[in-house]
Design a protein around this motif. Structure first.
Motif, PDB file in Angstrom:
ATOM      1  N   GLY A  14       0.673  -1.234  -0.113  1.00 29.63           N
ATOM      2  CA  GLY A  14       0.089   0.060   0.067  1.00 29.63           C
ATOM      3  C   GLY A  14       0.684   1.254  -0.129  1.00 29.63           C
ATOM      4  O   GLY A  14       0.550   2.369  -0.379  1.00 29.63           O
ATOM      5  N   VAL A  15       2.060   1.230   0.291  1.00 30.12           N
ATOM      6  CA  VAL A  15       2.875   2.433   0.600  1.00 30.12           C
ATOM      7  C   VAL A  15       3.304   2.925  -0.531  1.00 30.12           C
ATOM      8  O   VAL A  15       3.206   3.962  -1.273  1.00 30.12           O
ATOM      9  CB  VAL A  15       4.173   2.023   1.575  1.00 30.12           C
ATOM     10  N   VAL A  16       3.745   1.907  -1.603  1.00 36.35           N
ATOM     11  CA  VAL A  16       4.061   2.478  -3.060  1.00 36.35           C
ATOM     12  C   VAL A  16       3.017   3.062  -3.761  1.00 36.35           C
ATOM     13  O   VAL A  16       2.915   3.937  -4.469  1.00 36.35           O
ATOM     14  CB  VAL A  16       4.633   1.089  -3.744  1.00 36.35           C
ATOM     15  N   THR A  17       1.757   2.482  -3.589  1.00 39.01           N
ATOM     16  CA  THR A  17       0.686   2.912  -4.491  1.00 39.01           C
ATOM     17  C   THR A  17       0.290   4.370  -3.936  1.00 39.01           C
ATOM     18  O   THR A  17      -0.183   5.133  -4.595  1.00 39.01           O
ATOM     19  CB  THR A  17      -0.489   1.914  -3.953  1.00 39.01           C
ATOM     20  N   ARG A  18       0.213   4.608  -2.594  1.00 35.99           N
ATOM     21  CA  ARG A  18      -0.075   5.837  -2.132  1.00 35.99           C
ATOM     22  C   ARG A  18       0.734   6.934  -2.599  1.00 35.99           C
ATOM     23  O   ARG A  18       0.338   7.950  -2.880  1.00 35.99           O
ATOM     24  CB  ARG A  18      -0.039   5.975  -0.547  1.00 35.99           C
ATOM     25  N   VAL A  19       1.914   6.668  -2.675  1.00 33.19           N
ATOM     26  CA  VAL A  19       3.356   7.427  -3.143  1.00 33.19           C
ATOM     27  C   VAL A  19       3.099   7.916  -4.429  1.00 33.19           C
ATOM     28  O   VAL A  19       3.257   8.979  -5.034  1.00 33.19           O
ATOM     29  CB  VAL A  19       4.598   6.926  -3.067  1.00 33.19           C
ATOM     30  N   ARG A  20       2.734   6.589  -5.504  1.00 35.83           N
ATOM     31  CA  ARG A  20       2.524   6.982  -6.662  1.00 35.83           C
ATOM     32  C   ARG A  20       1.307   7.950  -7.105  1.00 35.83           C
ATOM     33  O   ARG A  20       1.304   8.738  -7.825  1.00 35.83           O
ATOM     34  CB  ARG A  20       2.311   5.742  -7.451  1.00 35.83           C
ATOM     35  N   ARG A  21       0.184   7.833  -6.129  1.00 37.66           N
ATOM     36  CA  ARG A  21      -1.112   8.427  -6.335  1.00 37.66           C
ATOM     37  C   ARG A  21      -1.010   9.897  -6.089  1.00 37.66           C
ATOM     38  O   ARG A  21      -1.534  10.818  -6.754  1.00 37.66           O
ATOM     39  CB  ARG A  21      -2.364   7.857  -5.364  1.00 37.66           C
ATOM     40  N   ARG A  22      -0.256  10.076  -4.929  1.00 38.17           N
ATOM     41  CA  ARG A  22       0.106  11.455  -4.641  1.00 38.17           C
ATOM     42  C   ARG A  22       0.972  12.052  -5.662  1.00 38.17           C
ATOM     43  O   ARG A  22       0.566  13.372  -5.980  1.00 38.17           O
ATOM     44  CB  ARG A  22       0.933  11.525  -3.132  1.00 38.17           C
ATOM     45  N   ALA A  23       2.032  11.434  -6.043  1.00 40.04           N
ATOM     46  CA  ALA A  23       2.686  12.176  -7.164  1.00 40.04           C
ATOM     47  C   ALA A  23       1.890  12.446  -8.469  1.00 40.04           C
ATOM     48  O   ALA A  23       1.847  13.434  -9.103  1.00 40.04           O
ATOM     49  CB  ALA A  23       3.858  11.338  -7.675  1.00 40.04           C
ATOM     50  N   VAL A  24       1.060  11.560  -8.790  1.00 38.55           N
ATOM     51  CA  VAL A  24      -0.047  11.796 -10.012  1.00 38.55           C
ATOM     52  C   VAL A  24      -0.827  12.909  -9.783  1.00 38.55           C
ATOM     53  O   VAL A  24      -0.962  13.914 -10.454  1.00 38.55           O
ATOM     54  CB  VAL A  24      -0.722  10.546 -10.385  1.00 38.55           C
ATOM     55  N   ALA A 136      -9.448  21.412 -10.102  1.00 45.73           N
ATOM     56  CA  ALA A 136     -10.478  21.313  -8.967  1.00 45.73           C
ATOM     57  C   ALA A 136     -10.642  19.677  -8.853  1.00 45.73           C
ATOM     58  O   ALA A 136     -10.887  19.198  -7.625  1.00 45.73           O
ATOM     59  CB  ALA A 136     -11.637  22.034  -9.326  1.00 45.73           C
ATOM     60  N   ALA A 137     -10.828  19.096  -9.889  1.00 52.35           N
ATOM     61  CA  ALA A 137     -10.976  17.473  -9.848  1.00 52.35           C
ATOM     62  C   ALA A 137      -9.861  16.882  -9.054  1.00 52.35           C
ATOM     63  O   ALA A 137     -10.165  15.958  -8.257  1.00 52.35           O
ATOM     64  CB  ALA A 137     -11.145  16.846 -11.164  1.00 52.35           C
ATOM     65  N   CYS A 138      -8.431  17.246  -9.421  1.00 46.92           N
ATOM     66  CA  CYS A 138      -7.458  16.687  -8.965  1.00 46.92           C
ATOM     67  C   CYS A 138      -7.320  17.099  -7.173  1.00 46.92           C
ATOM     68  O   CYS A 138      -7.099  16.108  -6.520  1.00 46.92           O
ATOM     69  CB  CYS A 138      -6.165  17.232  -9.298  1.00 46.92           C
ATOM     70  N   LEU A 139      -7.816  18.142  -7.051  1.00 43.99           N
ATOM     71  CA  LEU A 139      -7.630  18.536  -5.577  1.00 43.99           C
ATOM     72  C   LEU A 139      -8.835  17.627  -4.635  1.00 43.99           C
ATOM     73  O   LEU A 139      -8.803  17.581  -3.767  1.00 43.99           O
ATOM     74  CB  LEU A 139      -8.015  19.933  -5.543  1.00 43.99           C
ATOM     75  N   LEU A 140      -9.962  17.597  -5.401  1.00 41.84           N
ATOM     76  CA  LEU A 140     -11.199  16.992  -4.797  1.00 41.84           C
ATOM     77  C   LEU A 140     -10.661  15.416  -4.620  1.00 41.84           C
ATOM     78  O   LEU A 140     -10.941  14.926  -3.519  1.00 41.84           O
ATOM     79  CB  LEU A 140     -12.542  17.062  -5.751  1.00 41.84           C
ATOM     80  N   VAL A 141     -10.328  14.796  -5.643  1.00 41.22           N
ATOM     81  CA  VAL A 141      -9.742  13.360  -5.574  1.00 41.22           C
ATOM     82  C   VAL A 141      -8.572  13.271  -4.352  1.00 41.22           C
ATOM     83  O   VAL A 141      -8.744  12.083  -3.811  1.00 41.22           O
ATOM     84  CB  VAL A 141      -9.072  12.803  -6.758  1.00 41.22           C
ATOM     85  N   GLY A 142      -7.858  14.177  -4.415  1.00 44.08           N
ATOM     86  CA  GLY A 142      -6.646  14.236  -3.311  1.00 44.08           C
ATOM     87  C   GLY A 142      -7.352  13.963  -2.066  1.00 44.08           C
ATOM     88  O   GLY A 142      -6.999  13.566  -1.144  1.00 44.08           O
ATOM     89  N   CYS A 143      -8.405  15.120  -1.517  1.00 44.02           N
ATOM     90  CA  CYS A 143      -8.937  15.291  -0.499  1.00 44.02           C
ATOM     91  C   CYS A 143      -9.854  13.967  -0.193  1.00 44.02           C
ATOM     92  O   CYS A 143      -9.704  13.597   1.017  1.00 44.02           O
ATOM     93  CB  CYS A 143      -9.948  16.478  -0.454  1.00 44.02           C
ATOM     94  N   GLN A 148     -10.149   9.056   3.248  1.00 40.28           N
ATOM     95  CA  GLN A 148     -10.158   7.639   3.325  1.00 40.28           C
ATOM     96  C   GLN A 148      -9.048   6.986   3.996  1.00 40.28           C
ATOM     97  O   GLN A 148      -9.232   6.044   4.871  1.00 40.28           O
ATOM     98  CB  GLN A 148     -10.033   6.994   1.910  1.00 40.28           C
ATOM     99  N   LEU A 149      -8.084   7.637   3.810  1.00 38.15           N
ATOM    100  CA  LEU A 149      -6.730   6.975   4.789  1.00 38.15           C
ATOM    101  C   LEU A 149      -7.047   7.680   6.177  1.00 38.15           C
ATOM    102  O   LEU A 149      -6.440   6.623   6.960  1.00 38.15           O
ATOM    103  CB  LEU A 149      -5.530   7.728   3.946  1.00 38.15           C
ATOM    104  N   ALA A 150      -7.414   8.566   6.501  1.00 34.23           N
ATOM    105  CA  ALA A 150      -7.415   8.965   7.700  1.00 34.23           C
ATOM    106  C   ALA A 150      -8.690   8.192   8.286  1.00 34.23           C
ATOM    107  O   ALA A 150      -8.336   8.111   9.704  1.00 34.23           O
ATOM    108  CB  ALA A 150      -7.635  10.522   7.872  1.00 34.23           C
TER     109      ALA A 150
END
Length: 151
Positions: A14-24, A136-143, A148-150
């Motif tokens: 899960g750590v590798v996936t989260r880092v990649r998602r944040r970068a994208v 806005a879409a990227c920020l919404l997905v990030g939030c 979900q992680l929290a």
């Protein structure tokens, strides 16, 4: 097989996936902000590079278009060309109308009316909308992902 130090446990998947998602998502926000900035710059160029001029109507057509004559305010050359005349102009004006001429950029010297809008304005508006909506879409997905992680 990957080489890892002997004493360290393997990294959880899960750590590798989260880092990649944040970068994208971060790159997505950065690209969208850049697209929005290009649109804003283009809009400033389009709106700031026009000058209002007086036109002499030579001929009117039934479809609302007309042929006009005008003088270029920078080179003082005389031009004749098509134009979308104001159908509700005051009869006291007679064969006079007013329009705008672009002073710089790829559309330099083009004549347009206030109702039509400046050449290139639609492109600048589209860039601003695309950058704003994408960001806005990227920020919404990030939030949502962070929430979900929290939880």
């Amino acid at each position: 097989m990957s080489a890892q130090p002997k004493g360290s446990p393997p990294a959880p998947l899960g750590v590798v996936t989260r880092v990649r998602r944040r970068a994208v998502l971060r790159w997505g926000v950065a690209v969208c902000a850049l697209v929005f900035a290009f649109g804003a710059y283009g809009l400033g160029e389009v709106d700031g590079s026009s000058k209002r001029i007086d036109l002499t109507v030579i001929g009117e057509h039934s479809d609302g278009s007309c042929t006009v004559r005008w003088e270029d305010p920078w080179t003082e050359e005389k031009h004749v060309g098509p134009f979308r005349c104001d159908q509700d102009r005051d009869p006291l004006l007679g064969m006079r109308d007013s329009g705008f001429v672009v002073s710089s950029g790829p559309h330099r010297g083009e004549l347009y009316s206030a109702e039509e809008g400046a050449p290139g304005r639609a492109r600048a508006d589209a860039l601003m909308v695309a950058g704003g909506v994408g960001g806005a879409a990227c920020l919404l997905v990030g939030c949502v992902r962070r929430y979900q992680l929290a939880v």
